[in-house]
Write a protein that holds these residues in place. Structure first.
Motif, mmCIF file in Angstrom:
data_model
loop_
_atom_site.group_PDB
_atom_site.id
_atom_site.type_symbol
_atom_site.label_atom_id
_atom_site.label_comp_id
_atom_site.label_asym_id
_atom_site.label_seq_id
_atom_site.Cartn_x
_atom_site.Cartn_y
_atom_site.Cartn_z
ATOM 1 N N MET A 1 9.278 10.630 28.937
ATOM 2 C CA MET A 1 8.556 10.604 27.669
ATOM 3 C C MET A 1 9.525 10.546 26.505
ATOM 4 O O MET A 1 9.168 10.154 25.401
ATOM 5 N N LYS B 1 16.392 7.671 23.980
ATOM 6 C CA LYS B 1 15.494 7.109 22.975
ATOM 7 C C LYS B 1 16.161 7.102 21.607
ATOM 8 O O LYS B 1 16.085 6.133 20.855
ATOM 9 N N ILE C 1 10.279 0.749 15.029
ATOM 10 C CA ILE C 1 9.074 1.538 14.726
ATOM 11 C C ILE C 1 7.981 1.224 15.747
ATOM 12 O O ILE C 1 7.271 2.133 16.209
ATOM 13 N N VAL D 1 8.842 3.219 18.708
ATOM 14 C CA VAL D 1 8.626 4.656 18.540
ATOM 15 C C VAL D 1 7.140 4.998 18.607
ATOM 16 O O VAL D 1 6.734 5.977 19.237
ATOM 17 N N ILE D 2 6.322 4.163 17.963
ATOM 18 C CA ILE D 2 4.877 4.414 18.024
ATOM 19 C C ILE D 2 4.418 4.327 19.475
ATOM 20 O O ILE D 2 3.605 5.119 19.946
ATOM 21 N N SER E 1 6.159 5.066 22.010
ATOM 22 C CA SER E 1 6.580 6.239 22.778
ATOM 23 C C SER E 1 5.594 7.377 22.571
ATOM 24 O O SER E 1 5.441 8.231 23.435
ATOM 25 N N ALA E 2 4.902 7.381 21.429
ATOM 26 C CA ALA E 2 3.859 8.395 21.237
ATOM 27 C C ALA E 2 2.635 8.069 22.094
ATOM 28 O O ALA E 2 2.014 8.960 22.661
ATOM 29 N N ALA F 1 3.211 9.128 25.589
ATOM 30 C CA ALA F 1 3.093 10.568 25.849
ATOM 31 C C ALA F 1 1.733 10.890 26.446
ATOM 32 O O ALA F 1 1.617 11.790 27.273
ATOM 33 N N ALA F 2 0.704 10.143 26.050
ATOM 34 C CA ALA F 2 -0.643 10.445 26.544
ATOM 35 C C ALA F 2 -0.703 10.323 28.057
ATOM 36 O O ALA F 2 -1.273 11.180 28.730
#
Lengths: 538, 556
Positions: A396, A407, A432, A435-436, A438-439, A442-443
């Motif tokens: 993650m 990361k 960006i 990075v978005i 990578s969020a 996470a889910a």
């Protein structure tokens, strides 16, 4: 250079080759010997690793290396790949300790060793033909490994699928390489821009169409190996069909080989990417991270989820790959390559760790696969689940794990252009997007952790996948935490290696511009080692 | 040794306790955890000696400009020579100190509140629970004293993990949903913070390059420290004139947008989610309702304060012009949070959800006070954070006390509890009145200061809207009074109900948790200077002075 020196310099590769043959023989000698193949293979990997550490007559880790044979250039990257690939190989053999269930362990273990040998050769290849052979040596054993890993039809299906697509990609790769040869008349990678007899650079006014076609085709062929969009469709099916230990292997070795080859392609053209190719790669990178993560959200099986996570990681690495050539434009700043080498090494272990955990958690006598299979596993196998959690949080990119540093380095690479540079905007946008993503990722990573810790336990689950996978899991999870706290040596190493692949062509160009280029064609090793040392941080 | 590394000791003492819990016999774990958090609290109280002189000699304690730190610890952690330097950099000033002490106090009380772990619905894994609890405390403490942005970010993120497991494993019926939602919301905010982290590093590097490659430090001027590349030092980023003028220059852009406003927003989103303010508050009611009582206390008492702390430590000092630029939007978000949180609280029938929404409303005052960038606004926001940090854990514990007995939280099914449990009723009234903002209790000062500060901002020609906001914010107190008084009437007043007759009054353990909180509520309401303002105002005023000097009007 005499034969014994040569053998000494190539000792890890030679040990691997000889070991693979012996393991194969042990395997086919029949009967109980089949069991012996696994520890033998493990020892071979460890022996090769020890040789890589200690038998280093040329100090290839500290200088830009030498070309010991036409087409084989040993340098700091070679050392880095030897260390990562061989320790990875040893851990992968541990994961496969009880695999495959059928009595084909000798063949299976030999294939692991052959594939690792291919990866090592990819790192040293300085010739398009050697590179092609090395990559095929990585790939072909993996087809066999998938088929051997299980006795059911799904394994055969995914092996066949992987084989046909792999053969197609090999053809595309070979076709592309032939264009590169056609454009220059040489197969030596470092002679792509500057030949030994010429006093000026080739393609001073930009790459010709032949070379451009070649690069695009080579990229297409390699995109399959690294699982980049639009050549990613096979990944989930193949991962699902193969046994977990093989899947963990597939996520790393072909991908690493593919990225090493891509680095070599960029090195050959002097890290100056034509704008059209830049945008092609930009779109591929953005599409790969997004596809991997968004489709990862929709999966029901842990293995398929991890397959899409593998695609997503290719995307992050492609972001870093784009920084390399840009840095070449902006000055000597190989942060992108640096980040790739650091990140992919980390990635191999955290990914393998996750699959080692799935191997250790058995459901109904097979590897755990779906979220239901691993539900509530923490009650029964707290240690395995802790290791799994560490690896998943590392995937993650969450502190305190090495994945976070990976990361961060990718992101840092993308930001390292000075504000105001023409490519600053596109690179920052790409960062960006990554990075978005990578969020978003996470889910689905959290679903894995939530399943083992918050789910209700099933009765079918038993943590009896053997001790091999458990040791392997410890070997993957612990370094993730340690590297986070003490990353300095590894980052310096990857930085030094990146500096090597960046230095060659830049230096050649600098020498040319001073019009004092005196090729010394009689001894290639001298040409490659001369004066490059000062460009490399100690 | 302890005195020279006191902050490290305080931060990592709970983690050491956690390590002991790992090997201790099962029966001793609770005791060890409570002792570890008690020791942490006592050690943190010794820091008062540093700040006590603040009222008499502010320059000595808070310095002459923003950036005077105490108990500083600096060591290089990750270094790539000539390129990157990440430091282990701890220090404390008037901004971090009160929140730091609040954390140790609330953690100790929450640890005591976990004493009845065996009677919980999910009572397996006592070892894991207390280890995670102590790790959480270490993470929270680290946030308030880390002054290296990278280190701050690590603590900020790492703290999520124990919280995620504490809610997800020991929570209520929908624990998995609540835990994942909490995690994803916070992570979603912090990825933008990560972008800001990297961007600020490289842009500060660019500023130094532009100035010739070496720049004297902004706040360590006497020591001869020079900067040669980008920095993560939060104080340096705020005080260094070279970096500041580059950050706020109109020509410095990020993706074609002015640097200061865009970076301000990147940082703001992460903190706003934590605060939380409307519309990113939705994780909070879920997390609170599902979390066990002690975790709710920590969540409300400490975690929410990190949002406000982040504004005051990062957003405003480093990008004052960004704050100026977004003042109206932020104040509006704050105001909407006050009203929306209040209305939602009014509509709740779940006791815990009501308290959760009241937190949203109270945190709205924090944002409003900060957004107007006036002395009273900043001071009020800070006071409001501390006051809420005392009153809301108390309210959540009060809910927990009755939930332990009645096993439900339906407000309408309660009634007449004061008659059944007189001690509990009295303490509950103090707690909820403090939350209401009754004069003489802690909630009052913060709200009044924020309203005053907002009114003050009205005289600023750039903020003509502030008068109207001050009036609305002041009027919103009626809303608070509405839901709290109605709550008290439904739960504590009225006729005694048959089903609750046998309930025992608060036990001595519960009294031990509630009484200190009640005393603090009263003390902070009567002696606001001696309890909070004397320790914080020095730093806040200096920060405002610095910001007012540094503001450059930016147009997008």
């Amino acid at each position: 250079m005499n034969l014994s020196e040569l053998a000494f310099a190539l000792s890890p590769e030679l040990v691997l080759l000889a070991g693979a043959c012996i393991v194969l023989m042990v395997g086919v000698s029949g009967g109980a010997n089949d069991r012996l193949a696994v520890p033998t293979a493990f020892l071979v990997a460890l022996g090769a690793l020890a040789l890589a550490v200690f038998a280093d007559p040329d100090q290839i880790g500290t200088v830009s290396g030498r070309e010991i044979l036409p087409g084989l250039w040993l340098n700091s990257v070679t050392l880095l790949v030897r260390l990562t690939a061989l320790s990875f190989g040893a851990v992968a053999i541990l994961v496969s300790w009880n695999q495959p269930v059928a009595r084909e362990r000798g063949e299976y273990m030999a294939m692991i060793l052959f594939s690792l040998l291919g990866l090592l050769l990819t790192a040293s290849a300085n010739d398009w033909v050697v590179l092609f052979f090395a990559i095929e040596l990585v790939s072909i054993p993996t087809y066999i490994m998938i088929a051997l890993s299980r006795t059911d039809a799904r394994a055969s299906e995914s092996a066949v699928k992987y084989f046909f697509l792999g053969a197609l990609s090999a053809a595309i790769l070979a076709y592309g390489l032939s264009f590169l040869y056609g454009a220059t008349g040489t197969t030596t990678i470092t002679l792509f821009l500057v030949s030994e007899t010429e006093t000026s650079m080739r393609f001073a006014s930009g790459l010709p169409t032949t070379a451009m076609i070649g690069i695009v085709l080579v990229f297409a062929g390699l995109a399959f190996k690294i699982a980049a969009v639009p050549f990613h469709a096979y990944v989930a099916d193949v991962y699902e069909g193969a046994a977990s230990p093989v899947t963990g292997f597939l996520g790393f070795v072909p991908k690493f080989a593919g990225f090493l080859a891509l680095i070599k392609v960029f090195m050959s053209i002097g890290w100056e990417l034509p704008t059209s190719l830049f945008w092609m790669l930009w779109i591929v990178a953005a599409a790969t991270v997004t596809t991997g993560n968004v489709l990862g959200l929709l999966q029901r099986s842990v293995k398929r989820t991890l397959a899409y996570s593998s695609i997503a990681h290719t995307g992050y690495l492609l972001v870093a790959l784009l920084v390399g050539p840009l840095a070449g434009n902006a000055g000597f700043m190989p942060r992108g390559t640096d980040a790739i080498l650091f990140y992919i090494a980390i990635y191999g272990f955290m990914n393998l760790g996750a699959f080692a955990a799935l191997t250790a958690l058995q459901t109904d006598g097979r590897d755990a696969e779906t979220f239901e299979d691993i539900s509530g596993a923490a009650r029964r196998a707290p240690g395995v689940c802790l290791g799994l959690a560490v690896c998943v949080f590392s995937l993650m990119g969450f502190p305190p794990t090495a994945g976070f540093l990976g990361k961060l380095f990718v992101l840092g690479g993308a930001f390292s252009l000075r504000p105001g540079d023409a490519m600053h905007g596109p690179m920052v946008t790409l960062a960006i997007i990554a990075v978005i993503n990578s969020a978003i990722a996470a889910a689905y990573y959290l679903r894995i952790v939530a399943a083992v810790y918050f789910g209700t336990p099933t009765t079918k689950l038993s943590p009896d996948g053997g001790n091999g996978p458990k040791w392997a899991l410890a070997g993957c999870a612990l370094p993730m935490l340690l590297i986070f706290v003490f990353p300095a040596e590894i980052t310096k190493f990857s930085k030094r290696s990146a500096a090597v692949v960046h230095s060659i062509t830049l230096d050649a160009k600098k020498t040319l511009s001073r019009s004092s280029y005196k090729p010394n064609s009689s001894d290639k090793s001298v040409r490659l080692t001369a004066d490059h040392v000062d460009h490399i941080d100690p | 040794m302890i005195s020279s590394h006191i902050l490290s000791w305080i931060v990592f003492l709970p983690a050491i306790g956690g390590l002991i819990c790992l090997v201790a016999p099962k029966k001793q774990i609770k005791t060890i955890a409570v002792l570890a958090s008690l020791a942490t609290m006592l050690l943190s109280l010794t820091l008062f000696s540093t700040f006590l002189g603040g009222a008499d000699d502010p320059t000595e304690v808070f310095g002459q400009s923003y950036g005077k730190l105490h108990h500083v610890e600096r060591a290089t952690w990750i270094e790539l020579p000539g390129e990157l330097k990440i430091e282990y950099f701890l220090g404390i000033d008037g901004l971090g100190f009160p929140l730091f002490v609040l954390t140790t106090v609330v953690s100790f009380l929450a640890c005591l509140a976990s004493w009845n772990f065996e009677t919980w619905k999910v009572n397996k894994g006592i070892r894991a629970y207390f280890i995670l609890f102590l790790l959480l405390e270490t993470g929270m403490l680290g946030v308030f004293v880390s002054l290296d942005f990278f280190l701050f970010y690590i603590f900020w993120e790492v703290m999520l993990l124990p919280m995620y497991f504490l809610i997800g494993v020991w929570g209520g019926a929908r624990k998995e949903y609540a835990a994942i939602k909490f995690f994803l919301f916070t992570l979603g905010g912090s990825v933008l913070m990560l972008v800001a982290l990297v961007a600020m590093y490289f842009y500060s590097g660019a500023a130094i390059d532009q100035a010739g490659g070496s720049v004297a430090s902004g706040y360590l001027s006497g020591s001869g420290t020079a900067l040669t590349h980008g920095t993560f030092d939060l104080i340096e980023l705020a005080t260094n004139p070279t970096i500041q003028s580059y950050f706020s220059a109109v020509s410095t852009t990020f993706l074609g947008i002015k640097f200061a406003p865009i970076m301000f927003i990147f940082l703001f989103v992460g903190f706003a989610i934590k605060l939380p303010c409307v519309p990113v508050h939705t994780w909070l009611p879920d997390a609170h309702v599902e979390a066990p009582t002690p975790i709710s206390m920590i969540l409300a008492g400490v975690l929410l304060k990190m949002g406000g702390y982040g504004f005051l430590r990062l957003c405003y000092p480093i990008f004052p012009s960004g704050g100026q630029y977004w003042a109206f939007t932020l104040a509006m978000i704050g105001l909407v949070s006050i009203l929306y949180g209040g209305f939602c609280a009014l509509a709740q029938s779940d006791f815990k959800k009501l308290v959760a929404y009241s937190s949203v409303s109270h945190m709205g005052y924090v944002l409003l006070g900060i957004a107007v960038m006036t002395t009273a606004g900043f001071q009020g926001a800070m006071f409001q954070m501390i006051a809420h940090g005392i009153s809301s854990p108390m309210c959540f514990f009060l809910v927990g006390v009755i939930y332990d007995r009645a096993h439900h939280r339906e407000i309408n099914r309660f009634g007449g509890l004061w008659l059944t449990m007189p001690k509990y009723g009295t303490l509950a009234t103090i707690g909820f009145f403090a939350s209401l903002g009754l004069p003489g209790l802690c909630g009052f000062i913060g709200e009044v200061w924020v309203v005053l500060g907002t009114f003050q901002a009205g005289s600023n020609p750039e903020m003509p809207w502030a008068y109207a906001m001050a009036v609305i914010a002041a009027a919103a107190v009626i809303l608070t009074a509405g839901y709290i008084l109605w709550l008290i009437r439904r739960v504590y007043l009225g006729t005694e109900r048959e089903e609750y007759k046998g309930f025992s009054d608060t036990s001595s353990r519960e009294m031990f948790i509630l009484v200190p909180l009640a005393v603090l509520c009263i003390a902070m309401g009567i002696f606001p200077m001696q309890t909070v303002f004397n320790f914080t105002n020095g730093t806040l005023d200096l920060m405002l002075t610095m910001m007012n000097n540094g503001i450059v009007s930016v147009a997008m």
